[in-house]
Design a protein around this motif. Structure first.
Motif, PDB file in Angstrom:
ATOM      1  N   ASP A 232      -6.596  -5.345  -3.214  1.00  0.00           N
ATOM      2  CA  ASP A 232      -6.262  -4.273  -4.050  1.00  0.00           C
ATOM      3  C   ASP A 232      -5.212  -3.431  -3.189  1.00  0.00           C
ATOM      4  O   ASP A 232      -5.836  -2.361  -2.552  1.00  0.00           O
ATOM      5  CB  ASP A 232      -7.252  -3.715  -4.874  1.00  0.00           C
ATOM      6  CG  ASP A 232      -6.994  -2.504  -5.462  1.00  0.00           C
ATOM      7  OD1 ASP A 232      -5.938  -1.832  -5.570  1.00  0.00           O
ATOM      8  OD2 ASP A 232      -7.871  -2.197  -6.498  1.00  0.00           O
ATOM      9  N   GLU A 233      -4.059  -3.108  -3.414  1.00  0.00           N
ATOM     10  CA  GLU A 233      -2.991  -2.642  -2.630  1.00  0.00           C
ATOM     11  C   GLU A 233      -3.444  -0.987  -2.578  1.00  0.00           C
ATOM     12  O   GLU A 233      -3.449  -0.127  -1.523  1.00  0.00           O
ATOM     13  CB  GLU A 233      -1.603  -2.792  -2.856  1.00  0.00           C
ATOM     14  CG  GLU A 233      -1.062  -3.900  -2.414  1.00  0.00           C
ATOM     15  CD  GLU A 233       0.364  -4.137  -2.774  1.00  0.00           C
ATOM     16  OE1 GLU A 233       1.223  -3.382  -2.883  1.00  0.00           O
ATOM     17  OE2 GLU A 233       0.754  -5.750  -3.341  1.00  0.00           O
TER      18      GLU A 233
ATOM     19  N   VAL B 246     -14.595  -5.703   4.622  1.00  0.00           N
ATOM     20  CA  VAL B 246     -14.047  -6.913   3.839  1.00  0.00           C
ATOM     21  C   VAL B 246     -14.419  -7.028   2.267  1.00  0.00           C
ATOM     22  O   VAL B 246     -15.729  -6.594   2.207  1.00  0.00           O
ATOM     23  CB  VAL B 246     -14.445  -8.135   4.646  1.00  0.00           C
ATOM     24  CG1 VAL B 246     -14.258  -9.381   3.838  1.00  0.00           C
ATOM     25  CG2 VAL B 246     -14.186  -8.354   6.075  1.00  0.00           C
ATOM     26  N   ASP B 247     -13.350  -6.871   1.763  1.00  0.00           N
ATOM     27  CA  ASP B 247     -13.699  -6.969   0.290  1.00  0.00           C
ATOM     28  C   ASP B 247     -14.247  -8.517   0.132  1.00  0.00           C
ATOM     29  O   ASP B 247     -13.652  -9.592   0.559  1.00  0.00           O
ATOM     30  CB  ASP B 247     -12.591  -6.950  -0.252  1.00  0.00           C
ATOM     31  CG  ASP B 247     -12.726  -6.895  -2.122  1.00  0.00           C
ATOM     32  OD1 ASP B 247     -14.003  -6.697  -2.539  1.00  0.00           O
ATOM     33  OD2 ASP B 247     -11.880  -7.004  -2.869  1.00  0.00           O
ATOM     34  N   LEU B 248     -15.379  -8.686  -0.768  1.00  0.00           N
ATOM     35  CA  LEU B 248     -16.057 -10.026  -0.988  1.00  0.00           C
ATOM     36  C   LEU B 248     -15.081 -10.925  -1.920  1.00  0.00           C
ATOM     37  O   LEU B 248     -15.058 -11.805  -1.528  1.00  0.00           O
ATOM     38  CB  LEU B 248     -17.560  -9.859  -1.592  1.00  0.00           C
ATOM     39  CG  LEU B 248     -18.156 -11.141  -1.888  1.00  0.00           C
ATOM     40  CD1 LEU B 248     -18.504 -11.796  -0.577  1.00  0.00           C
ATOM     41  CD2 LEU B 248     -19.447 -10.798  -2.745  1.00  0.00           C
ATOM     42  N   LYS B 249     -14.375 -10.159  -2.702  1.00  0.00           N
ATOM     43  CA  LYS B 249     -13.836 -11.138  -3.809  1.00  0.00           C
ATOM     44  C   LYS B 249     -12.283 -10.840  -3.739  1.00  0.00           C
ATOM     45  O   LYS B 249     -11.803  -9.688  -4.167  1.00  0.00           O
ATOM     46  CB  LYS B 249     -14.298 -10.799  -5.375  1.00  0.00           C
ATOM     47  CG  LYS B 249     -13.989 -11.866  -6.203  1.00  0.00           C
ATOM     48  CD  LYS B 249     -14.523 -11.704  -7.498  1.00  0.00           C
ATOM     49  CE  LYS B 249     -14.299 -12.969  -8.442  1.00  0.00           C
ATOM     50  NZ  LYS B 249     -15.137 -12.856  -9.763  1.00  0.00           N
ATOM     51  N   LEU B 250     -11.598 -11.920  -3.060  1.00  0.00           N
ATOM     52  CA  LEU B 250     -10.259 -11.617  -2.714  1.00  0.00           C
ATOM     53  C   LEU B 250      -9.358 -12.270  -3.998  1.00  0.00           C
ATOM     54  O   LEU B 250      -9.832 -13.026  -4.715  1.00  0.00           O
ATOM     55  CB  LEU B 250      -9.785 -12.103  -1.532  1.00  0.00           C
ATOM     56  CG  LEU B 250     -10.381 -11.386  -0.547  1.00  0.00           C
ATOM     57  CD1 LEU B 250      -9.991 -12.176   0.938  1.00  0.00           C
ATOM     58  CD2 LEU B 250      -9.855  -9.907  -0.398  1.00  0.00           C
ATOM     59  N   ALA B 251      -8.079 -11.906  -3.903  1.00  0.00           N
ATOM     60  CA  ALA B 251      -7.125 -12.253  -5.040  1.00  0.00           C
ATOM     61  C   ALA B 251      -7.085 -14.174  -5.173  1.00  0.00           C
ATOM     62  O   ALA B 251      -7.356 -14.649  -3.921  1.00  0.00           O
ATOM     63  CB  ALA B 251      -5.590 -11.941  -4.847  1.00  0.00           C
ATOM     64  N   GLY B 252      -7.058 -14.751  -6.215  1.00  0.00           N
ATOM     65  CA  GLY B 252      -7.072 -16.075  -6.335  1.00  0.00           C
ATOM     66  C   GLY B 252      -8.372 -16.860  -6.298  1.00  0.00           C
ATOM     67  O   GLY B 252      -8.383 -17.915  -6.065  1.00  0.00           O
ATOM     68  N   GLY B 253      -9.357 -15.995  -6.246  1.00  0.00           N
ATOM     69  CA  GLY B 253     -10.793 -16.485  -6.201  1.00  0.00           C
ATOM     70  C   GLY B 253     -11.162 -16.724  -4.824  1.00  0.00           C
ATOM     71  O   GLY B 253     -12.322 -17.096  -4.529  1.00  0.00           O
ATOM     72  N   ALA B 254     -10.369 -16.269  -3.689  1.00  0.00           N
ATOM     73  CA  ALA B 254     -10.756 -16.415  -2.321  1.00  0.00           C
ATOM     74  C   ALA B 254     -11.731 -15.895  -2.059  1.00  0.00           C
ATOM     75  O   ALA B 254     -12.066 -14.555  -2.676  1.00  0.00           O
ATOM     76  CB  ALA B 254      -9.737 -16.064  -1.523  1.00  0.00           C
TER      77      ALA B 254
ATOM     78  N   LEU C 229     -16.279 -13.892   2.244  1.00  0.00           N
ATOM     79  CA  LEU C 229     -17.033 -14.751   3.461  1.00  0.00           C
ATOM     80  C   LEU C 229     -16.476 -15.455   4.391  1.00  0.00           C
ATOM     81  O   LEU C 229     -16.991 -15.308   5.472  1.00  0.00           O
ATOM     82  CB  LEU C 229     -18.092 -15.372   2.476  1.00  0.00           C
ATOM     83  CG  LEU C 229     -19.016 -14.655   1.607  1.00  0.00           C
ATOM     84  CD1 LEU C 229     -19.958 -15.561   1.071  1.00  0.00           C
ATOM     85  CD2 LEU C 229     -20.094 -13.694   2.353  1.00  0.00           C
ATOM     86  N   THR C 230     -15.398 -15.846   4.117  1.00  0.00           N
ATOM     87  CA  THR C 230     -14.618 -16.767   4.895  1.00  0.00           C
ATOM     88  C   THR C 230     -14.005 -15.649   6.204  1.00  0.00           C
ATOM     89  O   THR C 230     -13.859 -16.219   7.199  1.00  0.00           O
ATOM     90  CB  THR C 230     -13.262 -17.680   4.274  1.00  0.00           C
ATOM     91  OG1 THR C 230     -13.842 -18.319   3.326  1.00  0.00           O
ATOM     92  CG2 THR C 230     -12.686 -18.320   5.296  1.00  0.00           C
ATOM     93  N   CYS C 231     -13.484 -14.710   5.552  1.00  0.00           N
ATOM     94  CA  CYS C 231     -13.030 -13.636   6.488  1.00  0.00           C
ATOM     95  C   CYS C 231     -14.034 -12.995   7.448  1.00  0.00           C
ATOM     96  O   CYS C 231     -13.865 -12.962   8.490  1.00  0.00           O
ATOM     97  CB  CYS C 231     -12.319 -12.316   5.739  1.00  0.00           C
ATOM     98  SG  CYS C 231     -10.789 -13.042   4.713  1.00  0.00           S
ATOM     99  N   VAL C 232     -15.390 -13.059   6.798  1.00  0.00           N
ATOM    100  CA  VAL C 232     -16.408 -12.384   7.659  1.00  0.00           C
ATOM    101  C   VAL C 232     -16.720 -13.551   8.755  1.00  0.00           C
ATOM    102  O   VAL C 232     -16.937 -13.031   9.895  1.00  0.00           O
ATOM    103  CB  VAL C 232     -17.759 -12.357   6.932  1.00  0.00           C
ATOM    104  CG1 VAL C 232     -18.848 -11.955   7.595  1.00  0.00           C
ATOM    105  CG2 VAL C 232     -17.507 -11.004   5.858  1.00  0.00           C
ATOM    106  N   GLN C 233     -16.603 -14.732   8.536  1.00  0.00           N
ATOM    107  CA  GLN C 233     -16.815 -15.919   9.239  1.00  0.00           C
ATOM    108  C   GLN C 233     -15.870 -15.914  10.318  1.00  0.00           C
ATOM    109  O   GLN C 233     -16.042 -15.991  11.694  1.00  0.00           O
ATOM    110  CB  GLN C 233     -16.933 -17.161   8.661  1.00  0.00           C
ATOM    111  CG  GLN C 233     -17.255 -18.539   9.712  1.00  0.00           C
ATOM    112  CD  GLN C 233     -17.407 -19.794   8.623  1.00  0.00           C
ATOM    113  OE1 GLN C 233     -16.717 -19.809   7.904  1.00  0.00           O
ATOM    114  NE2 GLN C 233     -18.496 -20.481   8.993  1.00  0.00           N
ATOM    115  N   THR C 234     -14.665 -15.753  10.216  1.00  0.00           N
ATOM    116  CA  THR C 234     -13.605 -15.644  11.074  1.00  0.00           C
ATOM    117  C   THR C 234     -13.658 -14.594  11.938  1.00  0.00           C
ATOM    118  O   THR C 234     -13.397 -14.518  13.047  1.00  0.00           O
ATOM    119  CB  THR C 234     -12.121 -15.541  10.214  1.00  0.00           C
ATOM    120  OG1 THR C 234     -12.126 -17.112   9.481  1.00  0.00           O
ATOM    121  CG2 THR C 234     -10.963 -15.734  11.174  1.00  0.00           C
TER     122      THR C 234
END
Length: 179
Positions: A14-15, A55-63, A66-71
């Motif tokens: 969300d910009e 990190v926002d949990l729910k990103l655009a496009g349903g992403a 959690l993947t970002c947290v892992q990375t």
């Protein structure tokens, strides 16, 4: 803390919210780098090693954030990661912590709340237990809002997915504005 120690990466799609949060942290002497999705985060991590991440949990496009947290955790386990979400659940909180997040906050959360979470890396066994059950109206509203967001705020499609008449959904929305 030096500015190198106060480097923060903000993963938010969300910009407007990202811009507001970025300015707020910059006023507190953080250096803020933003990413709108996982791919942008990977690019940021090629250049920067943040001490903090939001990190926002729910990103655009349903992403999933959690993947970002892992990375982020894989790149540097010392990074203090706070997950923000408007769709809080016990399951996602547990997964976020397992993947390396230090804290999990439900929106709306202020910059003060996030900064306090940065300082609370250890658990608190003396934390007061609250017996505040969620009301059925709140649960219903959260489900409606989640479905609306999933359908791009298409009322007819949301009503179909919720199994209610479109007019019924419209009446509920008229009573309580979507934020």
């Amino acid at each position: 803390m030096s500015s190198a120690q106060k480097l923060l990466v903000l993963v938010e799609d969300d910009e407007a919210f990202a811009r507001t949060l970025k300015r707020s942290f910059e006023r507190r002497d953080y250096t803020v780098v933003t990413a709108a999705n996982h791919d942008e985060l990977v690019t940021v991590l090629e250049v920067h090693r943040p001490a903090y991440a939001v990190v926002d949990l729910k990103l655009a496009g349903g992403a999933s954030g959690l993947t970002c947290v892992q990375t982020l955790h894989a790149a540097d386990p010392a990074t203090t990661i706070v997950v923000l979400t408007g769709f809080a659940s016990i399951a996602t909180a547990v997964e976020a912590i397992k993947l390396g997040a230090s804290h999990y906050l439900a929106k709306p959360s202020s910059t003060d709340d996030i900064e306090a979470a940065f300082g609370k890396v250890e658990g608190d066994p003396d934390m007061a237990l609250s017996a505040r059950p969620t009301s059925i109206k709140t649960l219903e509203w959260e489900r409606i809002h989640e479905t609306l967001a999933d359908t791009g705020f298409n009322i007819s499609e949301a009503a179909r997915r919720l199994g209610m008449h479109r007019r019924t959904l419209a009446r509920k929305l008229a009573k309580r504005q979507v934020t």
